[in-house]
Design an enzyme around this catalytic site. Structure first.
Site, PDB file in Angstrom:
ATOM      1  N   TYR A 129      -9.832  18.260   3.629  1.00 17.73           N
ATOM      2  CA  TYR A 129     -10.736  18.178   4.782  1.00 17.73           C
ATOM      3  C   TYR A 129     -11.344  19.518   5.173  1.00 17.73           C
ATOM      4  O   TYR A 129     -12.098  19.590   6.141  1.00 17.73           O
ATOM      5  CB  TYR A 129      -9.991  17.555   5.979  1.00 17.73           C
ATOM      6  N   LYS A 177       2.803  15.171  -3.242  1.00 20.25           N
ATOM      7  CA  LYS A 177       2.578  14.812  -4.651  1.00 20.25           C
ATOM      8  C   LYS A 177       2.843  16.054  -5.491  1.00 20.25           C
ATOM      9  O   LYS A 177       2.014  16.476  -6.313  1.00 20.25           O
ATOM     10  CB  LYS A 177       1.136  14.290  -4.816  1.00 20.25           C
ATOM     11  N   ASP A 209       2.685   8.055  -3.669  1.00 21.84           N
ATOM     12  CA  ASP A 209       2.525   6.695  -4.193  1.00 21.84           C
ATOM     13  C   ASP A 209       3.747   5.838  -3.886  1.00 21.84           C
ATOM     14  O   ASP A 209       3.635   4.657  -3.533  1.00 21.84           O
ATOM     15  CB  ASP A 209       2.236   6.730  -5.705  1.00 21.84           C
ATOM     16  N   ASP A 233      -3.986  10.562   6.523  1.00 22.53           N
ATOM     17  CA  ASP A 233      -5.093   9.699   6.932  1.00 22.53           C
ATOM     18  C   ASP A 233      -4.910   8.299   6.333  1.00 22.53           C
ATOM     19  O   ASP A 233      -4.958   7.278   7.028  1.00 22.53           O
ATOM     20  CB  ASP A 233      -6.404  10.342   6.435  1.00 22.53           C
ATOM     21  N   ASP A 237      -3.391   4.714   8.325  1.00 20.52           N
ATOM     22  CA  ASP A 237      -4.197   3.502   8.473  1.00 20.52           C
ATOM     23  C   ASP A 237      -3.438   2.293   7.918  1.00 20.52           C
ATOM     24  O   ASP A 237      -3.457   1.205   8.509  1.00 20.52           O
ATOM     25  CB  ASP A 237      -5.540   3.633   7.745  1.00 20.52           C
TER      26      ASP A 237
END
Ligand code: GGG
Length: 333
Positions: A129, A177, A209, A233, A237
């Site tokens: 971002y 990750k 994951d 993010d 959600d």
């Protein structure tokens, strides 16, 4: 409460349904917290079209001076517009709101299961971002930089630790990750572990994951998650599904001495102006300010209890407008 200690709130409705859900949230907050002082300000795409910047300097000053803001939603175009910066990304950067707190809890009637109670802490200023995108190869290759610093990783870990101690939370999951991104995500993971060493909190780690699978299959197993910007993010959600969907998902962008609450949902141009947006996410975002920023646990609890009463009430399925839901919550306070 005397006037000197009365909490101040900078209200920024923003674009689309932000213009509808934020007045609803202000009505509930001012009813639950009687001495709350309101200052109005502007930001968003509409502001950019009007004055040429998405976040005027006066808005940043007003949020800083109040110490707390409530933002609705922004709708940015999906193509590059010269001089435009997403209002919410700009405010997070300019106000250094480095922690994004997204609690997800089961709510009666609207949540698909009743055993979820987690807080996702998303690093809010770095990762992909930072928006460092560039063309290479004469326009045939697009590159985005993913920035992770020790400083930002340590401070998000510190904020997470403080939050866990304050809210009596006992298990942290670091989501990363690092098997594919050993430098960036290794730095993030190791920094968080450094801060939590000896803190008496159980610390586990999951690859993003695997965390996504677990978020679907066993959301009740999470207590607090800390992760980098994009992973947070996406995961938050997905987690919002267990809390009844985006219409109920609240968040708090939190820095040092300043915070900006916002519903997780966007500006929803398809329903904007129709008076049917669910105001609960905005109202619950206001409750986060009461709890974390103003230290008004009782006020936050009153708002959340009023929301829960509205959700269980037999009339809830018939409450199809922003106004009707707001009135019901006000009546339940
Ligand atoms: N309340 C959060 C919100 O407005 N989300 C939509 C969003 O972040 N959109 C990206 C943008 O328009 O800049």
């Amino acid at each position: 409460m005397n006037r000197i200690t009365a909490p101040q709130l900078c209200v920024i409705p923003g674009d689309g349904i932000g213009q509808e859900v934020i007045p609803a949230a202000v009505a509930v907050l001012t009813a639950a917290i009687p001495h709350l002082q309101i200052v109005m300000a502007e930001a968003g795409w509409g502001t950019f079209e009007k004055v040429g910047v998405s976040v005027p300097e006066e808005t940043l000053t007003a949020v800083r001076e109040c110490g707390a803001g409530l933002f609705g939603a922004v709708s940015s175009p999906s193509h590059k517009v010269a001089g435009y910066r997403s209002a919410i990304l700009a405010m997070r950067q300019e106000l250094d709101l480095y922690a994004n707190i997204r609690p997800v809890q089961s709510w009666p009637r609207v949540s698909p299961r009743l055993d979820v109670d987690m807080i996702i802490v998303r690093e809010n200023t770095e990762g992909l971002y930072v928006g460092r995108e560039r063309w290479e190869d004469g326009g045939d290759t697009a590159v985005a930089e993913r920035l992770i610093t020790r400083r930002a990783s340590l401070r998000i870990a510190q904020k997470t630790l403080e939050l866990m101690q304050r809210q009596n939370r006992h298990k942290l999951t670091i989501v990363h990750k690092a098997n594919v991104l050993p430098l960036t995500d290794g730095l993030f993971r190791d920094s968080v572990r450094e801060v939590f060493a000896g803190a008496g909190i159980t610390v586990e780690e999951l690859l993003v994951d695997v965390a996504a699978l677990k978020m679907v299959a066993a959301p009740e197993s999470f207590d607090v998650i800390v992760t980098t910007n994009l992973f947070g993010d996406i995961l938050s959600d997905a987690a919002a599904h267990w809390g009844g969907g985006l219409g109920l998902a609240a968040s708090l962008n939190w820095g040092d001495g300043v915070a900006l609450a916002e519903p997780v949902h966007g500006s929803a141009p398809d329903i904007a102006g129709k008076g049917v947006a669910n105001p609960i996410a905005a109202i619950l975002s206001g409750a986060l300010l009461a709890r974390y920023v103003w230290g008004l646990e009782e006020g936050a609890g009153r708002v959340e209890t009023a929301v829960a009463r509205t959700l269980v009430h037999e009339t809830y399925p018939q409450l199809t407008t922003t106004q009707a839901i707001t009135h019901s919550i006000l009546a339940s306070l």
